[in-house]
Motif scaffolding. Structure first.
Motif: not given
Lengths: 266, 364, 292
Positions: B118-126, B135-143, B169-173
């Protein structure tokens, strides 16, 4: 989807056994209807068409079937007309308390059917219209109106409002849009709603039994009476005819209007 | 971390052959993308690796061991689906822990690894959110986290950024590249988006019609593709046909229709051979005057100009009759090659375009 | 549209009222009023009651919860409904999975059979079970052939026969909603589970089953409601000693002409069945986190 051998085997065996259970009584009824014996027996011993000839001996079966047809067509027709307006409003128009209204209109399906019969017979006796053909029609509408409402709502949810907007942008008036765009899109819902409303009315026993008397009688009531008083396989012959006709109707409706995909979703 | 070999796999559905012998060799820790138009078989290839479909011929190996006989749940691959396929009835933590639970990891171990990822994908608080609340970007990180946490041998991604809007998309790249470097996992992803393939992978495999046409580093593939199909699939290009001829100094040139003659640098060509040429629009230069020092300089008229932000797509009808697509970038210091007034290209103006011989690609 | 909004709130609802109004009026007169009237009737006394009273009382409801015939039939109805619903679910879930993984032609075939049995007359389907369970019917003959019985055993006219026929009747109502909700689960969800190391059974239990909960709830609720209110089936396949509530109520109306008690019995059944469905819905939405 699940590529796993044990899973595939279990699903196939259990699923097909269940399907056998579903069709077993139907197949047996058909077989028994051609058997020569006076009583129901299986395996059959001789071939005969006597029971088909004997259908006419079911008390008043002809007039009762005609009455059932008439009541069914009237009730299903009126219910479907009612349902078009109702479904359009419930899906498309702003109205307060929509969930409550929807629940009210769909609720007869979830009630004990006998309760509707008991409530109506007391009411009709009070109004002094009991045992008339139109009170029977009204009673059936109460029971069946939920079916066309449901199927038309399903059709409306699938239909595309932008088509109607396109038509009106091309200069069609409100009624023209409804007639040329909305209605054709609703056709599968209308057909399957009407069909099921009719079949449920045609087959109804628990409401009719309270609302008929004397000459006013329906097909299910007469068949039921025959079954409870006779042991011979005449009802099997009647059932076979009934199932054949219903199968043809359902298959035609599926081929032309795709009622199955409407019922289970794409 | 492992090496993945796809060895000439074939797959047909009925009469329709979808994979016509696909081979791909991916080194440990390498990130390879399969790029191709929809229906080219790239997703089928991915599904074959994952075990959701079985090739009729060929083999797929991880670290020299064939995985074809293994059911999907025993292949130890990390999959990120196009629609993410997050379980809607589970929280972020439950989603990520799913694969660990299946591997019978201890509770303590699961907690620790989930927290780490979770830390690696920066989602610890969710961690306690449901997918529908993100959001779509957050879901992508969970996946991505769910696929990575099981330490898969290979990470497989199906159009990983396809469902996101341009900016995200640019950010996620950038984000994706960071995570991939940090984890250093062997990765293969399929996409129809050229930019995504070129920017995210160490090597790009272009797949057309059930076959890998060409594979190479992004820059090589773009600048000097070997096949004409890859050239036209990747980016914009001008394609001409002509016959090879040698002049008195045995310099090679190509004579095209309408009297267009192009000098080329390629050697070993047969006189009279018919060839296809490809020139990228950005390799042309535009000027208002002819420079006799420059080879391959042609006179023409601007027919159309489409503004694209960073550059403009200019269409020039040269005197031979060909319509050439040229990229035009406004230069600093006022040098606008004399073709533009107050920043806009004037349609109908007469200009010269030129291309260096080494920027002309040659195909059979 | 913009004009009608300017003219005020009433106008905005006008088309809705014109289209929906007739049906609402009809359902009010022929549905709501008769039910209200029946509820009112149930609070009265019947001339044949031991101590007839004037005015309103809950006497008929007390009678319903005290008389052994009504109490027994209420318990029996509840028991038969629960058992039938559970069996229907167990039988139908494999069919929905079979539908999901079948090629299109078989799928359409299974669905057609389901629809035809949905559309076939209930009386005819019950008659089919009378044939199957008849003394000289196939089940008896097979059991005699297998030397399990020496003589045919009476299998019709029993609680088992009622449950068998009810399960059969409820099957389409269970198959269609569950299959509908299975169709709405993206295939990638099951694939994700497999790729994360879960086998097919675990995937079924942890992903497919929870996600098809809306359909399972719809199907089981519908089956339960159908069984609770069944009337024709126990009439045809049961005996007086297996009477269900609708039968007892109908008997009071038709034979005894005891309208107050008959009304009270059927209202008790209606409320009881609603209460159970309500509790079930609350449980499902709480435990499974599914909106139902």
């Amino acid at each position: 989807m699940f590529e796993d051998k044990s899973f595939r085997v279990v699903v196939n065996i259990a699923g097909w056994l269940a399907m056998v259970f579903l069709v077993f009584p139907v197949i047996l009824t058909v077989v028994v209807s051609f058997n020569g014996s006076q009583f129901i027996e299986f395996p059959p011993t001789s071939f005969s068409l006597d029971w088909y000839a004997n259908i006419s001996s079911i008390h008043r079966i002809g007039s009762a079937t005609l009455i059932s047809l008439g009541i069914g067509l009237m009730a299903a027709g009126l219910a479907t007309v009612f349902a078009i307006g109702a479904a359009l409003v419930l899906v498309r128009y702003p109205l307060p308390a929509k969930p409550v209204l929807t629940a009210f209109l769909l609720s007869p399906v979830t009630l004990p059917t006998v309760a509707i019969g008991i409530a109506l017979i007391q009411f009709f006796i009070m109004l002094d219209v009991a045992f008339t053909w139109y009170s029977l029609v009204f009673g059936h509408i109460v029971l069946i109106v939920a079916y066309p409402i449901r199927t038309i709502i399903a059709s409306l949810t699938l239909s595309d409002t932008s088509l109607e907007e396109a038509a009106s942008s091309l200069g069609a008036g409100r009624l023209t849009v409804f007639r040329t765009i909305t209605l054709p899109q609703l056709r599968p819902g209308l057909i399957s709603g009407f069909l099921f409303a009719f079949l449920i009315s045609f087959d109804n026993y628990p409401i009719s039994i309270f609302l008929v008397r004397g000459e006013l009688t329906t097909m299910p009531i007469e068949v039921f009476n025959y079954i409870s008083q006779n042991l011979d396989p005449t009802p099997a012959a009647f059932s076979t005819l009934y199932i054949v006709i219903v199968s043809i109707v359902i298959m035609l409706a599926e081929r032309r209007y795709g009622i199955i995909s409407l019922a289970v979703g794409k | 971390m492992a090496r993945l070999e796809i060895d000439s796999i074939r797959l047909a559905i009925g009469e329709n052959e979808i994979l016509k012998g696909v081979s791909l060799d991916i080194a440990e820790g390498e990130c390879v993308s399969i790029l191709g138009p929809s229906g080219c078989g790239k997703t089928t290839t991915l599904r074959a690796i994952a075990g959701f479909t079985t090739p009729h011929a060929g083999d797929i190996r991880i670290d020299e061991r064939s995985i074809l006989e293994l059911p999907p749940h025993k292949r130890n691959l990390g999959l990120v689906f196009q629609d993410y396929a997050l379980f809607p009835h589970m929280t972020v933590t439950e989603n990520i822990a799913y694969g660990l639970v299946m591997r019978k990891a201890s509770k303590v171990d699961i907690r620790q690894r989930v927290d780490q990822i979770l830390e690696l994908v920066q989602l610890s608080d969710l961690e306690n959110r449901f997918p529908s609340e993100m959001s779509g970007g957050q879901r992508q990180r969970v996946a991505l986290a769910r696929a990575l946490v099981i330490h898969p041998d290979v990470l497989l991604l199906d159009e990983p950024l396809g469902a996101l809007d341009r900016k995200l998309r640019d950010q996620m790249q950038v984000e994706f590249r960071r995570i991939q470097h940090e984890v250093g996992i062997t990765t293969i992803f399929v996409t129809h988006d050229q930019e995504e393939a070129l920017s995210l992978s160490d090597r790009v495999a272009v797949m057309l019609d059930g076959q890998i046409q060409e594979i190479g580093a992004p820059e090589t593939l773009y600048q000097s593709p070997i096949s004409h199909d890859v050239m036209t699939f990747l980016g914009a290009s001008n394609v001409l046909t002509g016959v090879i001829a040698y002049d008195e100094n045995s310099n090679a040139k190509v004579e095209c229709d309408g009297g267009l003659v192009l000098k080329v640098n390629t050697t070993g060509l047969k006189n009279g051979e018919r060839k296809r040429l490809g020139i990228r629009p950005e390799n042309f230069t535009i000027s208002s005057t002819i420079d006799t020092q420059v080879p391959n300089s042609f006179n023409g008229t601007i027919e159309e100009c489409i503004y694209k932000g960073a550059y403009a797509d200019v269409y020039v009808r040269i005197n031979s009759g060909h319509l050439i697509n040229v990229h035009y970038k406004k230069q600093h210091g006022g040098n606008d090659h004399g073709i533009a007034k107050s920043g806009t290209v004037v349609i109908g103006s007469n200009i010269f375009i030129s291309v260096h011989p080494e920027n002309i690609l040659m195909f059979t | 549209m913009s004009i009608s909004i300017k003219r005020g709130r009433g106008r905005k609802y006008l088309p809705a009222l014109v289209m929906l109004g007739p049906l609402i009026a009809f359902m009010f007169i022929f549905y709501a009023v008769p039910f209200g009237n029946m509820a009112y009737e149930s609070l009265h006394s019947w001339p044949g009651d031991e101590k007839p009273h004037v005015g309103l009382s809950v006497f008929q409801y007390e009678k319903t919860t005290q008389k052994s015939r009504t109490v027994k039939s209420l318990k029996r109805t509840f028991r038969i409904s629960i058992i039938s619903t559970i069996i229907t679910f167990i039988i139908c879930f494999p069919i929905t999975l079979l539908l999901l993984r079948s090629p299109p032609r078989i799928k359409v075939g299974i669905l057609l059979v389901t629809f035809i049995s949905l559309a076939s007359s209930l009386i005819i389907r019950n008659y089919g079970w009378l044939v199957v369970l008849a003394d000289a019917g196939p089940i008896n003959n097979i059991l005699i052939w297998l030397k399990i019985f020496e003589f045919p055993k009476r299998m019709a006219y029993s609680e088992g026969a009622i449950i068998t026929a009810l399960v059969h009747y409820c099957m389409p109502f269970m198959i269609l909603p569950i299959y509908g909700s299975l169709l709405r689960i993206p295939a990638s969800n099951a694939e994700a589970s497999l790729s994360l190391g879960a086998n097919a059974w675990t995937t079924l239990r942890r992903v497919i089953l929870p996600l098809s909960m809306p359909g399972i709830f719809g199907g089981t609720m519908l089956s339960f409601a159908i069984c609770m209110s069944s009337y024709v089936t126990p009439l045809m396949l049961g005996s007086p000693s297996t009477a269900m509530v609708s039968q007892v109520a109908a008997e009071q109306i038709e034979v005894q002409l005891n309208f107050p008690w008959g009304s009270a019995i059927i209202i008790t059944l209606t409320l009881g069945s609603f209460l159970i469905v309500f509790i079930y819905a609350a449980l499902v939405s709480k435990v499974m986190r599914v909106d139902v």
